[in-house]
Design an enzyme around this catalytic site. Structure first.
Site, PDB file in Angstrom:
ATOM      1  N   LYS A 279       2.710   4.518   1.316  1.00  0.00           N
ATOM      2  CA  LYS A 279       3.184   5.032   2.597  1.00  0.00           C
ATOM      3  C   LYS A 279       2.869   6.524   2.596  1.00  0.00           C
ATOM      4  O   LYS A 279       3.544   7.328   1.956  1.00  0.00           O
ATOM      5  CB  LYS A 279       4.688   4.798   2.780  1.00  0.00           C
ATOM      6  CG  LYS A 279       5.171   5.338   4.108  1.00  0.00           C
ATOM      7  CD  LYS A 279       6.404   4.643   4.567  1.00  0.00           C
ATOM      8  CE  LYS A 279       6.989   5.142   5.874  1.00  0.00           C
ATOM      9  NZ  LYS A 279       6.342   6.157   6.637  1.00  0.00           N
TER      10      LYS A 279
ATOM     11  N   CYS B 288      18.518  47.355   1.220  1.00  0.00           N
ATOM     12  CA  CYS B 288      17.323  46.808   0.570  1.00  0.00           C
ATOM     13  C   CYS B 288      17.435  46.995  -0.943  1.00  0.00           C
ATOM     14  O   CYS B 288      17.670  48.116  -1.407  1.00  0.00           O
ATOM     15  CB  CYS B 288      16.083  47.504   1.129  1.00  0.00           C
ATOM     16  SG  CYS B 288      14.590  47.109   0.188  1.00  0.00           S
TER      17      CYS B 288
ATOM     18  N   CYS C   7       9.154  51.655   1.466  1.00  0.00           N
ATOM     19  CA  CYS C   7       9.879  50.782   0.530  1.00  0.00           C
ATOM     20  C   CYS C   7       8.910  50.250  -0.529  1.00  0.00           C
ATOM     21  O   CYS C   7       7.876  49.678  -0.206  1.00  0.00           O
ATOM     22  CB  CYS C   7      10.543  49.623   1.266  1.00  0.00           C
ATOM     23  SG  CYS C   7      11.177  48.379   0.135  1.00  0.00           S
TER      24      CYS C   7
ATOM     25  N   GLU D 148       0.834  -1.200   0.000  1.00  0.00           N
ATOM     26  CA  GLU D 148       0.000   0.000   0.000  1.00  0.00           C
ATOM     27  C   GLU D 148       0.866   1.246   0.000  1.00  0.00           C
ATOM     28  O   GLU D 148       2.089   1.150   0.057  1.00  0.00           O
ATOM     29  CB  GLU D 148      -0.939  -0.024   1.208  1.00  0.00           C
ATOM     30  CG  GLU D 148      -0.300  -0.557   2.472  1.00  0.00           C
ATOM     31  CD  GLU D 148      -1.315  -0.912   3.553  1.00  0.00           C
ATOM     32  OE1 GLU D 148      -1.368  -0.159   4.523  1.00  0.00           O
ATOM     33  OE2 GLU D 148      -2.030  -1.940   3.420  1.00  0.00           O
TER      34      GLU D 148
ATOM     35  N   CYS E 104      14.431  49.741  -1.954  1.00  0.00           N
ATOM     36  CA  CYS E 104      14.409  51.161  -1.592  1.00  0.00           C
ATOM     37  C   CYS E 104      15.791  51.670  -1.170  1.00  0.00           C
ATOM     38  O   CYS E 104      15.972  52.858  -0.959  1.00  0.00           O
ATOM     39  CB  CYS E 104      13.404  51.410  -0.482  1.00  0.00           C
ATOM     40  SG  CYS E 104      13.928  50.731   1.088  1.00  0.00           S
TER      41      CYS E 104
ATOM     42  N   CYS F 113      14.034  44.861   5.757  1.00  0.00           N
ATOM     43  CA  CYS F 113      14.121  46.248   5.320  1.00  0.00           C
ATOM     44  C   CYS F 113      13.312  47.041   6.341  1.00  0.00           C
ATOM     45  O   CYS F 113      12.173  46.687   6.627  1.00  0.00           O
ATOM     46  CB  CYS F 113      13.530  46.403   3.927  1.00  0.00           C
ATOM     47  SG  CYS F 113      13.215  48.119   3.525  1.00  0.00           S
TER      48      CYS F 113
ATOM     49  N   LYS G  75      11.172   3.028   0.856  1.00  0.00           N
ATOM     50  CA  LYS G  75      11.080   4.475   0.670  1.00  0.00           C
ATOM     51  C   LYS G  75      11.659   4.896  -0.654  1.00  0.00           C
ATOM     52  O   LYS G  75      12.749   4.451  -1.035  1.00  0.00           O
ATOM     53  CB  LYS G  75      11.813   5.169   1.812  1.00  0.00           C
ATOM     54  CG  LYS G  75      11.042   5.132   3.106  1.00  0.00           C
ATOM     55  CD  LYS G  75      11.447   6.334   3.899  1.00  0.00           C
ATOM     56  CE  LYS G  75      10.643   6.591   5.104  1.00  0.00           C
ATOM     57  NZ  LYS G  75      11.097   7.788   5.792  1.00  0.00           N
TER      58      LYS G  75
ATOM     59  N   ASP H  72       2.665  10.239   3.684  1.00  0.00           N
ATOM     60  CA  ASP H  72       3.606  11.046   4.453  1.00  0.00           C
ATOM     61  C   ASP H  72       2.826  12.015   5.329  1.00  0.00           C
ATOM     62  O   ASP H  72       2.627  13.179   4.980  1.00  0.00           O
ATOM     63  CB  ASP H  72       4.529  11.801   3.481  1.00  0.00           C
ATOM     64  CG  ASP H  72       5.755  12.325   4.202  1.00  0.00           C
ATOM     65  OD1 ASP H  72       5.913  12.015   5.395  1.00  0.00           O
ATOM     66  OD2 ASP H  72       6.543  13.038   3.569  1.00  0.00           O
TER      67      ASP H  72
ATOM     68  N   TYR I 298      -5.587   2.559   7.659  1.00  0.00           N
ATOM     69  CA  TYR I 298      -4.977   1.359   7.106  1.00  0.00           C
ATOM     70  C   TYR I 298      -4.874   0.217   8.113  1.00  0.00           C
ATOM     71  O   TYR I 298      -4.336  -0.835   7.809  1.00  0.00           O
ATOM     72  CB  TYR I 298      -3.580   1.644   6.523  1.00  0.00           C
ATOM     73  CG  TYR I 298      -2.710   2.527   7.415  1.00  0.00           C
ATOM     74  CD1 TYR I 298      -2.207   2.062   8.608  1.00  0.00           C
ATOM     75  CD2 TYR I 298      -2.400   3.821   7.030  1.00  0.00           C
ATOM     76  CE1 TYR I 298      -1.428   2.868   9.412  1.00  0.00           C
ATOM     77  CE2 TYR I 298      -1.607   4.631   7.819  1.00  0.00           C
ATOM     78  CZ  TYR I 298      -1.122   4.159   9.008  1.00  0.00           C
ATOM     79  OH  TYR I 298      -0.367   4.965   9.796  1.00  0.00           O
TER      80      TYR I 298
END
Ligand code: IVH
Length: 663
Positions: free
Chosen positions: A112, A405, A429, A110, A408, A423, A311, A114, A222
């Site tokens: 797996k 930044c 900005c 089946e 700006c 910033c 896996k 996650d 399951y």
């Protein structure tokens, strides 16, 4: 490896456990983690004398969560032995044959999933308890949270339902919903989840079930545990679960195999389908099909001998970083982003990868023109897994966050203890401004129709809008100067702006973009403060007293309002006619005044929070447990044990209809 190196490896594993379980923010992928664990296990096999009692290879690490009752599992929740190659799968199958002393063994294979393991108990067909895996022996009682998962029936269907039934499965968040959830978090200036599984785990641990209900959690089951052995095979388990009305995976996603070749054929098919599945999987699970064989095979301390996970390696692709650019988010956070030579990966063409922050770039030493392996995590945005050092150009230099930044030009700021670089120029900005204004106008914020990001961009570029309040100063004449704006579009926009002025306090608080204040927090703040003026003057201590508001959020709110520019901006919005109104006005002289209510079951027309607010507005109190002091129990669909207790104590019962009528 020396003993010292081995112990260092264990420390590293423990550090990753902490990042994963306690902070929900892993630094490495599961695959990388499993490799570390495997390496440790290998050394432990050849040097058992080195192994400390608390080695992380022998424990399921999740710690109990504060705020939840701990419950012992009647049958422990074990984990699975992991395999990563066909040889290892073949070894597992050979071991099963050897232990069972025969080779005509069926396997049920089946997906797996996650996600996060969960155990539910049904008594006489009614859901009575939901417990997380925890450390495998004891977990958190998360019944209230789990009951908000829509696909979980509170009552089982079908005939011959065993009086006591324990079912186990995996809670997950579908990939699409996860991407949406992270987008919203990003908008709200919250830290995004690393992957759907962390988001699911984090959601299940929330202390407020109404908040959990907003997360798009789903589940597949399951496993079945009954007192009497009524089922013979794992495949029957799936059919049984389905018959009881419990969600199971699709028929295509489990099958019975009679040989190693059939197992591999299933694995190959699933690996191909993996990119198009609506949820994340990290492999397949191979289980001996006949349950009587499970008893013969038994378990080691940590995992059963009748099952193994195979896996899949994460999907990766190799490409080149053509540039590293810096994006400025709505709350001013600077995020480095790799611009990649476009490459196909997991069903789409990838041309960008997030590098998260400066620390991450330094840790992986990612540079412009590096050849890198990228990988799709749960998020839509892929990440750089590693740099292929052998392909690095000679002249390359380490990358650093700009000191100013990029939009700006203001000098960036770093807060101690935080990786984020910001910033400081929150209002002026351009980068932040554009996002701030678009966010302010967006559906869940002020909900200003006809003012999408493209229009905001035009308005900012042409210079008509540079602050939130400028939106409400827009005139017909100005709008007529925008490309493509005709009489109808002008009026539509002006109408929507006018309409948006009547706004709930919660939406307004969310819309002004206080870092770390998402929709849920904004609602809590609105309920507690009742007005903008009050919120502005609340101290950190007062804010922390609000259930659901932590130190970091409280600090951020106080800091936000202490900035003169923000206070002024809000004042101007209000002067221009924006009227944030707390929804929960007090109603005096109502029959609910002074009465104590308990809520149970799910209501059709109201969320529980709405119902509680309606009661509170009318001077009533809401309590979580039924006692002699309870005046009314408001009962919805599938009520819990509170209903029975209310009947026992003779407390007045209100159904939704009569509740509505008495409002
Ligand atoms: S059976 C004793 N079946 O994987 C065996 N587990 O690594 C119990 N998982 O804790 C698990 N999909 O959270 C099983 N089809 C599946 C699964 C599955 C995902 C998870 C589950 C378990 C973990 C073990």
């Amino acid at each position: 490896m020396s003993k010292k190196e081995y112990l260092k490896l264990l420390e590293e594993i423990k550090r990753h456990n902490q990042l994963y379980f306690d902070q929900g923010m892993p630094e490495i992928t599961d695959y990388e983690y499993d490799l570390l664990l495997k390496e440790a296990e290998k050394i432990e096999a050849s040097h058992p004398e080195w192994v400390p009692a608390d080695t992380p290879t022998c424990q399921v690490q999740e710690q109990p969560t504060k705020g939840f009752k701990q419950v012992e599992h009647d049958v422990p929740m074990l984990s699975l032995a992991n395999t990563y190659s066909r040889e290892e799968v073949a070894d597992f199958v050979a071991r099963v044959y050897k232990l069972l002393e025969r080779e005509d063994v069926e396997f049920c294979v089946e997906l797996k999933m996650d996600g996060v393991a969960l155990s539910l108990r049904y008594e006489d067909g009614k859901l009575v308890r939901a417990v997380s895996r925890g450390n495998g022996r004891k977990g958190d009682d998360i019944t209230a949270n789990v009951k908000t998962i829509r696909s979980i029936p509170h009552e089982l269907k079908g005939t011959n339902i065993p009086d006591l039934l324990e079912v186990r499965g995996e809670v997950f968040i579908p990939t699409k919903d996860f991407a949406e959830m992270n987008r919203e978090r990003e908008e709200a200036g919250d830290v995004t989840w690393a992957n759907p599984r962390n988001a699911a785990a984090g959601s299940l641990k929330l202390l407020d079930a109404t908040e959990v209900a907003k997360r798009k959690l789903d589940i597949v089951f399951y496993n079945v545990i009954t007192r009497e052995k009524i089922l013979k095979t794992q495949a029957e388990n799936h059919h049984f679960l389905k018959k009881m009305g419990l969600p199971v995976g699709s028929e295509k996603h489990f099958t019975v195999c009679k040989s190693l070749d059939e197992i591999f054929a299933f694995a190959d098919r699933i690996e191909k389908e993996r990119p198009s599945l609506p949820f994340e999987i990290d492999g397949i699970v191979i289980k001996v099909n006949h349950l009587r064989d499970h008893d013969i095979l038994g378990a080691t301390g940590k995992s059963p001998r009748w099952a193994a996970a195979y896996k899949f390696a994460p999907e990766q692709a190799e490409t080149v970083i053509e540039d590293i650019i810096v994006q400025v988010g709505r709350t001013g956070v600077l995020t480095p982003v790799a611009e990649l030579r476009p490459v196909p990966l997991a069903g789409s063409t990838i041309s960008r990868a997030t590098l998260h922050n400066e620390e991450e770039v330094a840790r992986k030493d990612i540079r412009v023109h590096d050849t890198v392996m990228i990988e799709k995590g749960g998020d839509v945005i892929p990440k750089v897994v590693e740099v292929i050092q052998s392909k690095r150009p000679k002249e390359s230099k380490p990358w650093h966050m700009p000191t100013h930044c990029p939009i700006c030009g203001a000098k960036v700021i770093r807060t101690e203890g935080e990786v984020a670089v910001r910033c400081p120029n929150r209002i002026s900005c351009g980068g932040q401004n554009l996002r701030r204004i678009s966010f302010f106008a967006s559906k869940n914020a002020m909900d200003i129709d006809h003012l999408g990001p493209e229009i905001v961009k035009k308005l900012v570029e042409i210079g008509f809008v540079s602050r939130l309040s400028d939106l409400y100063r827009l005139t017909e004449n100005e709008l007529a100067q925008l490309e493509g704006f005709k009489e109808k579009s002008i009026h539509n926009l002006l109408d929507s702006l006018e309409k948006s002025k009547k706004v709930t306090l919660a939406r307004f608080i969310f819309a002004i973009g206080i870092p770390y204040v998402g929709e849920g927090t904004a609602q809590l703040l609105a309920d507690a403060a009742g007005s903008m003026d009050r919120l502005k003057e609340m101290t950190e201590e007062e804010l922390c007293e609000i259930d659901g508001v932590g130190d970091k959020v409280a600090e951020s709110i106080v800091e936000f309002f202490s900035d003169e520019k923000h206070s002024q901006e809000i004042d101007e919005l209000i002067e221009l006619g924006v009227t944030p109104t707390a929804v929960h006005k007090k109603i005096t002289g109502h029959a609910f005044a002074g009465k104590t209510f308990v809520l149970t079951g799910s209501l059709e027309e109201f969320t529980r929070t709405d119902a509680a607010n309606l009661i509170k507005e009318r001077g009533g109190k809401v309590s979580s447990s039924v006692s002699k002091k309870t005046d009314f129990v408001l009962v919805g669909e599938d009520p819990g044990s509170k209903y029975d207790k209310a009947k026992q104590l003779g407390v007045s019962i209100l159904d939704e209809k009569s509740f509505k009528a008495s409002l």
